[in-house]
Design an enzyme around this catalytic site. Structure first.
Site, PDB file in Angstrom:
ATOM      1  N   HIS A   1       0.857  -1.188   0.000  1.00 28.84           N
ATOM      2  CA  HIS A   1       0.000   0.000   0.000  1.00 28.84           C
ATOM      3  C   HIS A   1       0.890   1.234   0.000  1.00 28.84           C
ATOM      4  O   HIS A   1       1.911   1.256   0.689  1.00 28.84           O
ATOM      5  CB  HIS A   1      -0.880  -0.021   1.264  1.00 28.84           C
ATOM      6  CG  HIS A   1      -1.936   1.034   1.296  1.00 28.84           C
ATOM      7  ND1 HIS A   1      -1.674   2.353   1.598  1.00 28.84           N
ATOM      8  CD2 HIS A   1      -3.265   0.964   1.030  1.00 28.84           C
ATOM      9  CE1 HIS A   1      -2.809   3.042   1.536  1.00 28.84           C
ATOM     10  NE2 HIS A   1      -3.788   2.222   1.191  1.00 28.84           N
TER      11      HIS A   1
ATOM     12  N   CYS B   1      -3.902   2.208  -4.568  1.00 29.47           N
ATOM     13  CA  CYS B   1      -4.801   3.043  -3.776  1.00 29.47           C
ATOM     14  C   CYS B   1      -4.919   4.358  -4.544  1.00 29.47           C
ATOM     15  O   CYS B   1      -4.043   5.214  -4.485  1.00 29.47           O
ATOM     16  CB  CYS B   1      -4.280   3.251  -2.356  1.00 29.47           C
ATOM     17  SG  CYS B   1      -5.451   4.236  -1.407  1.00 29.47           S
TER      18      CYS B   1
ATOM     19  N   HIS C   1      -7.863   0.118  -4.300  1.00 29.42           N
ATOM     20  CA  HIS C   1      -8.749   0.918  -3.460  1.00 29.42           C
ATOM     21  C   HIS C   1      -9.280   2.034  -4.344  1.00 29.42           C
ATOM     22  O   HIS C   1      -8.486   2.835  -4.849  1.00 29.42           O
ATOM     23  CB  HIS C   1      -7.966   1.574  -2.313  1.00 29.42           C
ATOM     24  CG  HIS C   1      -7.499   0.623  -1.253  1.00 29.42           C
ATOM     25  ND1 HIS C   1      -6.695   1.026  -0.208  1.00 29.42           N
ATOM     26  CD2 HIS C   1      -7.758  -0.694  -1.057  1.00 29.42           C
ATOM     27  CE1 HIS C   1      -6.462  -0.018   0.579  1.00 29.42           C
ATOM     28  NE2 HIS C   1      -7.084  -1.072   0.083  1.00 29.42           N
TER      29      HIS C   1
ATOM     30  N   ASP D   1     -13.056   2.511  -1.416  1.00 28.24           N
ATOM     31  CA  ASP D   1     -12.239   2.952  -0.288  1.00 28.24           C
ATOM     32  C   ASP D   1     -12.916   4.161   0.329  1.00 28.24           C
ATOM     33  O   ASP D   1     -13.262   5.119  -0.368  1.00 28.24           O
ATOM     34  CB  ASP D   1     -10.839   3.309  -0.795  1.00 28.24           C
ATOM     35  CG  ASP D   1      -9.840   3.433   0.348  1.00 28.24           C
ATOM     36  OD1 ASP D   1     -10.134   2.919   1.442  1.00 28.24           O
ATOM     37  OD2 ASP D   1      -8.785   4.044   0.143  1.00 28.24           O
ATOM     38  N   HIS D   2     -13.095   4.130   1.591  1.00 24.89           N
ATOM     39  CA  HIS D   2     -13.703   5.216   2.355  1.00 24.89           C
ATOM     40  C   HIS D   2     -15.048   5.625   1.740  1.00 24.89           C
ATOM     41  O   HIS D   2     -15.358   5.277   0.611  1.00 24.89           O
ATOM     42  CB  HIS D   2     -12.784   6.441   2.435  1.00 24.89           C
ATOM     43  CG  HIS D   2     -11.436   6.102   3.008  1.00 24.89           C
ATOM     44  ND1 HIS D   2     -10.402   7.000   3.068  1.00 24.89           N
ATOM     45  CD2 HIS D   2     -10.957   4.948   3.547  1.00 24.89           C
ATOM     46  CE1 HIS D   2      -9.341   6.421   3.606  1.00 24.89           C
ATOM     47  NE2 HIS D   2      -9.652   5.166   3.910  1.00 24.89           N
TER      48      HIS D   2
ATOM     49  N   TYR E   1     -15.094   4.640   7.128  1.00 28.99           N
ATOM     50  CA  TYR E   1     -15.651   3.312   6.866  1.00 28.99           C
ATOM     51  C   TYR E   1     -17.131   3.207   7.256  1.00 28.99           C
ATOM     52  O   TYR E   1     -17.567   2.231   7.849  1.00 28.99           O
ATOM     53  CB  TYR E   1     -14.795   2.248   7.555  1.00 28.99           C
ATOM     54  CG  TYR E   1     -13.450   2.104   6.854  1.00 28.99           C
ATOM     55  CD1 TYR E   1     -13.317   1.252   5.759  1.00 28.99           C
ATOM     56  CD2 TYR E   1     -12.350   2.863   7.231  1.00 28.99           C
ATOM     57  CE1 TYR E   1     -12.118   1.143   5.087  1.00 28.99           C
ATOM     58  CE2 TYR E   1     -11.134   2.770   6.558  1.00 28.99           C
ATOM     59  CZ  TYR E   1     -11.031   1.895   5.493  1.00 28.99           C
ATOM     60  OH  TYR E   1      -9.841   1.796   4.811  1.00 28.99           O
TER      61      TYR E   1
HETATM   62  C1  DNO Z   1      -6.931   3.450   5.139  1.00 31.85           C
HETATM   63  C2  DNO Z   1      -6.180   2.345   4.650  1.00 31.85           C
HETATM   64  C3  DNO Z   1      -4.940   1.995   5.453  1.00 31.85           C
HETATM   65  C4  DNO Z   1      -4.353   0.740   4.889  1.00 31.85           C
HETATM   66  C5  DNO Z   1      -3.001   0.370   5.397  1.00 31.85           C
HETATM   67  C6  DNO Z   1      -2.471  -0.741   4.518  1.00 31.85           C
HETATM   68  O1  DNO Z   1      -8.072   3.558   4.894  1.00 31.85           O
HETATM   69  O2  DNO Z   1      -5.946   2.468   3.294  1.00 31.85           O
HETATM   70  O3  DNO Z   1      -5.298   1.737   6.767  1.00 31.85           O
HETATM   71  O4  DNO Z   1      -5.176  -0.313   5.238  1.00 31.85           O
HETATM   72  O5  DNO Z   1      -2.150   1.430   5.358  1.00 31.85           O
HETATM   73  O6  DNO Z   1      -1.430  -1.377   5.129  1.00 31.85           O
END
Ligand code: DNO
Length: 404
Positions: free
Chosen positions: A239, A277, A304, A360-361, A377
């Protein structure tokens, strides 16, 4: 494309049955209760897997397919003598996961801090709330709350003056909230929570670690882990550092396409891959996301999907915008991911041709507001993101399969 959803475990206010209603098929999760550096035993993995999958016979099945994340112990990032034991433990956890059929593993290599935001409830014009990173507030924290030695060397005079002004206008509650958000607050972080003093101590350990040293330590870690991952059929997915640049004088080494080029030149193993991401890479204007999705297509094991909107005059500040409406051309990113899957199918790598994506989010909106949610989340906000992204995937899929 496999639609996945992050679940933080039994304490997550968004439950497995909620997730089933979203139409997602795969779960992204971790054993958050196991202390960093300890082995994830088969027994513990099975228990967690059972919480996710036990209802599968009677209901739409959900499969725990992706781990996010096995935390990497600071000893490994610091390259300490004795870190081999921590590497071996990480590797053993990977082996145990593979034995349980879980073969996509996200991790990160950010020293001391994981992902960082300054505001967890930034009100949008719609009335919903988003996460935000504000560079000036961050500088105010670094310079005036943490009072990091030599921090002023990292800022211009104008930035220092602006940060001072912001700091002076902060109420004690605001300053406390900012501190909490930055050093202790966010879900899924793979580092320990800190008090200000502990945080300073943790930073001090890195005084002699620059980019080159941190890269060597990542290299050492991967040299041990990747050969085993290859044998097990495990795909790793590093990530990026979020936000993608150095912070608090700490080196951050997974921020740009150049960083990824270096990573793959150093460790070409087919198990060495990335989490694309989109929001993290996209919070830098010099990262062209559709181009990165194309360039690193074969290395993308997990994605993500999230949009960010950067401030006009301070591109290091951003808020998390709608999944499809942001500074990032999400439709083009999705097109690249689908094209990559299509290529993989063509090469006959059927079993692993699909890329796991997750919304993501999401914004805190409607019934999410007023509830306790893990920042970023929320249930409804992510469902909106997933639904939008799913629409794009469906619309593009037909064209990509027919080659038009
Ligand atoms: C946040 C995430 C991070 C991710 C870690 C991966 O929303 O993208 O918490 O899980 O950094 O290791």
């Amino acid at each position: 494309m496999r639609e996945s959803w992050r679940w933080f475990g039994p304490n997550d206010p968004v439950t497995i049955s909620d997730i089933r209603q979203t139409g997602a098929t795969d779960i992204v999760s971790a054993l958050h209760h196991v202390p960093i550096g300890e082995i994830w035993t088969i027994d513990e993995i099975r228990k967690h897997q059972n919480l996710i999958e036990s209802g599968n016979k009677k209901q739409s099945p959900l499969t725990w397919s992706v781990v996010e994340s096995i935390p990497v112990h600071e000893d490994i990032k610091l390259g300490r003598d004795g870190c081999q034991a921590s590497i071996d433990n990480w590797s053993k956890s990977m082996e145990n996961l593979a034995a349980c059929g879980i073969k996509t593993i996200c991790y990160n290599f950010m020293p001391v801090i994981d992902w960082t935001r300054t505001d967890l409830a930034y009100k949008l014009n719609t009335g919903a709330y988003a996460l935000r990173f504000d560079q000036t507030k961050f500088a105010a924290f670094d310079l005036y709350i943490l009072q990091r030695a030599d921090a002023d060397a990292d800022y211009t005079e104008a930035e220092i003056n602006e940060a001072r002004e912001v700091y002076q206008q902060m109420s004690p509650e605001e300053s406390e909230r900012l501190t909490h958000n930055i050093i202790a607050g966010l879900p899924g972080k793979m580092t320990d929570s800190y008090s200000l003093d502990d945080f300073k101590k943790a930073l001090a350990q890195y005084l002699h670690i620059g980019h080159a040293e941190l890269r060597d330590n990542l290299d050492r870690f991967l040299s041990h882990v990747l050969p085993k991952a290859e044998k097990l059929g495990v795909k790793l997915a590093i990530h990026p550092d979020d936000p993608p640049r150095d912070m608090f004088g700490l080196p951050r080494i997974i921020c740009t396409a150049d960083d990824l080029n270096r990573l793959f030149a150093q460790q070409p193993s087919s198990s060495n891959g990335i989490t694309l991401c989109v929001g993290t890479y996209g919070s830098r204007p010099d990262n062209d996301l559709p181009a990165m999705a194309r360039r690193f297509g074969s290395r993308i094991n997990f994605a993500h999907l999230r949009g960010v909107s950067r401030d006009k005059n301070e591109q290091r500040s951003f808020y998390e915008a709608n999944h499809l409406d942001s500074d990032i051309d999400m439709v083009s990113v999705i097109r690249e991911l689908l094209t990559e899957e299509h290529k993989r199918e063509g090469r006959g790598q059927n079993a692993r041709s699909e890329i796991f994506i997750r919304p993501d989010h999401g914004h805190q909106m409607m019934d999410d507001i007023g509830k306790t949610v893990n920042p970023g989340y929320s249930g409804i906000g992510r469902l909106k993101g997933l639904a939008e992204v799913r629409g794009v995937i469906r619309a593009l899929s037909t064209h990509i399969q027919s080659g038009s």
